[in-house]
Design a protein around this motif. Structure first.
Motif, PDB file in Angstrom:
ATOM      1  N   GLN A 120      -3.853   0.028  -4.426  1.00 12.66           N
ATOM      2  CA  GLN A 120      -4.579   1.246  -4.086  1.00 12.66           C
ATOM      3  C   GLN A 120      -5.507   1.008  -2.881  1.00 12.66           C
ATOM      4  O   GLN A 120      -5.693  -0.107  -2.426  1.00 12.66           O
ATOM      5  CB  GLN A 120      -5.400   1.734  -5.286  1.00 12.66           C
ATOM      6  N   HIS A 121      -6.100   2.088  -2.414  1.00 12.09           N
ATOM      7  CA  HIS A 121      -7.002   2.038  -1.259  1.00 12.09           C
ATOM      8  C   HIS A 121      -8.130   1.045  -1.514  1.00 12.09           C
ATOM      9  O   HIS A 121      -8.690   0.991  -2.614  1.00 12.09           O
ATOM     10  CB  HIS A 121      -7.584   3.433  -1.006  1.00 12.09           C
ATOM     11  N   ARG A 146       0.814  -1.221   0.000  1.00 10.03           N
ATOM     12  CA  ARG A 146       0.000   0.000   0.000  1.00 10.03           C
ATOM     13  C   ARG A 146       0.846   1.268   0.000  1.00 10.03           C
ATOM     14  O   ARG A 146       0.314   2.367  -0.167  1.00 10.03           O
ATOM     15  CB  ARG A 146      -0.912  -0.007   1.245  1.00 10.03           C
ATOM     16  N   TYR A 147       2.141   1.132   0.184  1.00 17.27           N
ATOM     17  CA  TYR A 147       3.016   2.299   0.307  1.00 17.27           C
ATOM     18  C   TYR A 147       2.863   3.238  -0.882  1.00 17.27           C
ATOM     19  O   TYR A 147       3.103   2.865  -2.028  1.00 17.27           O
ATOM     20  CB  TYR A 147       4.473   1.843   0.444  1.00 17.27           C
ATOM     21  N   HIS A 148       2.403   4.451  -0.602  1.00 17.21           N
ATOM     22  CA  HIS A 148       2.213   5.500  -1.613  1.00 17.21           C
ATOM     23  C   HIS A 148       1.303   5.054  -2.764  1.00 17.21           C
ATOM     24  O   HIS A 148       1.406   5.602  -3.883  1.00 17.21           O
ATOM     25  CB  HIS A 148       3.562   5.965  -2.168  1.00 17.21           C
ATOM     26  N   ASP A 149       0.462   4.052  -2.514  1.00 17.93           N
ATOM     27  CA  ASP A 149      -0.476   3.551  -3.532  1.00 17.93           C
ATOM     28  C   ASP A 149       0.235   3.028  -4.782  1.00 17.93           C
ATOM     29  O   ASP A 149      -0.370   2.946  -5.857  1.00 17.93           O
ATOM     30  CB  ASP A 149      -1.464   4.647  -3.957  1.00 17.93           C
TER      31      ASP A 149
END
Length: 511
Positions: free
Chosen positions: A462-463, A455-458
């Motif tokens: 993504q969310h 999930r790091y920085h998408d």
């Protein structure tokens, strides 16, 4: 003297003393079980084919017997279902527990031998009550009746006296007639196949009874209890059953349902006790009400092995088998796939569940998920334990209550974007569904470093997305597959989109 006091003296006191051995002599108990299983099955076809008469140690065992999934044993089990004897276990097996299927089959059929009925399943039930008495010596549960939910059964290949069905139905069918005096509903009602009709009849039969204890899967039991309240016109169960004191539950995680139970049962002295029983065996009991871990039961007809999940590959069982260890080789805090050998004739059988040990002596563990129920589409290794904790936090912060859910990946599009998609049926909707999704996503990152990294920085993932399911969507989906009621469960996590796409289609079509 009360009926409960008499029952404790006759049926539980001696076993309560024996249970102490589980705390200090676990490895010795497992060795006794190992020797019993090998000796008992030496003259079966499977025993002869795998040279059981030459097995004198665990090293001999793993050299002679491969790791098996249902597919490897399916042919032998089908022969047993057609009446052949001495195949996987001595004698002719008449009962088969029908459980959720495999990649190739709609259902699995687990042999339930007489040995397994007595030395695994009924023994587990008795031990649950014995451990409950240890913690609650003033209990009066046998002064009233237990509401026990069960499934149904049907003929097996039209063979005389041979049936297939839910494990719970097999247990009800074979139980000591004396036990029927202490339970409701009637046997006829308990074995009905139509859950909706069964629920109505159970609710009517239970009104006016002195119900002291409940046993069943939390989701299906809740459905019945809501119907009881509806018919009675009461708000809380203690208004109907003032002597209700304990719910023995298993099959699925209780945490998503706890708040709903606490709303309809507001007694301060209500107890909840988890068990880990399945078609394949009875594995663990919550022996300490202050500890969510389950104590592994080590003197039943079950020998355990464990495969570290970081070495688990169901597509390469030969390589996977190299990493299997017996109970003496486990480490606390590590995620394992559980392998069992038992008196059902399941030899080095992968049951599909994953666990993590929290202690040794006694050997205690928590269920972390399923070998198939996880999401690892992008290296995030999300397991059910993560999902339950994430949902609990999202509910806490938004005032929501989750009734059912499932989640799956949305695979990369042309822009290399992907995410997890959660379909959630709420019994109480969140104040803000976007916040619910945000809290869930953050909590998953906090408890799962692989998910956090993806999930790091998408960049990779993504969310996550949360879709609200219409009321009764999951029950409608189970009904469409003939799996409403009994011990059937909604698959929580999946690495593919088959289930969630079917559900979303029904959500749209009927929404």
């Amino acid at each position: 003297m009360s009926i409960t006091s008499i029952a404790k003296q006759l049926f539980f006191s001696s076993r309560q003393r024996e249970l102490v051995k589980q705390d200090t002599e676990g490895l010795a108990l497992q060795q006794e079980v190992f020797r019993y299983l090998i000796q008992k099955a030496q003259d079966t076809e499977y025993g002869r084919n795998h040279l059981f008469d030459n097995i004198h140690s665990y090293e001999d065992f793993i050299k002679n017997v491969p790791i098996n999934t249902y597919e490897e044993l399916k042919g032998d089990i089908d022969r047993m279902r057609h009446g052949e004897k001495d195949i996987l276990w001595p004698g002719c097996v008449r009962w088969y527990a029908k459980s959720s299927g495999t990649t190739n089959d709609k259902s699995k059929f687990i042999p339930i031998t007489r040995d397994a009925l007595q030395n695994i399943h009924y023994k587990g039930g008795l031990d649950t009550v014995a451990l409950y008495f240890n913690n609650n010596p003033k209990s009066r549960i046998f002064d009233g009746k237990g509401l026990i939910l069960g499934g149904s059964h049907s003929p097996n290949y039209n063979l005389a006296n041979s049936l297939v069905g839910d494990l719970s139905a097999i247990l009800i069918e074979n139980i000591n007639p004396l036990a029927n005096l202490a339970r409701v509903p009637s046997k006829k009602t308990a074995l009905l196949s139509d859950f909706e009709v069964k629920r109505e009849r159970i609710a009517h039969e239970c009104l006016g009874k002195n119900i002291t204890n409940l046993s069943g899967v939390p989701s299906w039991m809740l459905s019945v209890l809501v119907k009881v309240l509806e018919y009675s016109g009461k708000s809380h169960l203690e208004e109907i059953w003032p002597n209700l004191e304990v719910f023995f539950h298993g099959g699925i995680a209780f945490s998503p349902y706890r708040h709903q139970y606490e709303q309809i049962i507001q007694k301060s002295d209500m107890h909840y006790m988890e068990t880990y029983n399945a078609s394949e065996g009875f594995f663990g009991i919550q022996s300490d009400p202050s500890d969510v871990s389950l104590q592994m039961m080590l003197d039943y007809g079950i020998f355990y092995e464990f495969i570290p999940m970081d070495h688990f590959d169901e597509k390469d069982l030969i390589e996977t088998a190299k990493y299997a260890v017996p109970l003496s080789g486990i480490e606390t805090g590590k995620n394992y796939a559980m392998v069992i050998t038992n008196s059902c004739g399941l030899w080095r059988y992968l049951i599909g569940d994953t666990i993590r040990f929290t202690s040794k002596n006694p050997y205690k563990f928590i269920i972390t998920g399923r070998t198939k129920y996880f999401i690892n589409a992008f290296g995030e290794e999300l397991i059910m334990d993560n999902a339950e904790k994430g949902l609990a936090e999202a509910c806490r912060q938004t005032g929501a209550e989750v009734k059912e859910y499932t989640a799956a990946p949305v695979f990369m599009d042309s822009h290399a974007r992907c995410r997890h998609q959660w379909l959630v049926e709420f019994s109480h909707e969140p104040s803000d569904i976007d916040k619910f999704a945000q809290v869930l996503d953050i909590k998953l990152q906090q408890i799962n470093s692989d998910y956090e990294a993806k999930r790091y920085h998408d960049i990779t993932l993504q969310h996550l997305e949360v879709i609200k399911a219409r009321p009764e969507l999951f029950n409608d989906w189970l009904r469409s597959k003939g799996k409403l009621g009994g011990q059937h469960k909604v698959p929580r996590l999946s690495n593919n989109r088959k289930n969630i796409d079917e559900l979303i289609s029904m959500n749209v079509a009927n929404g």
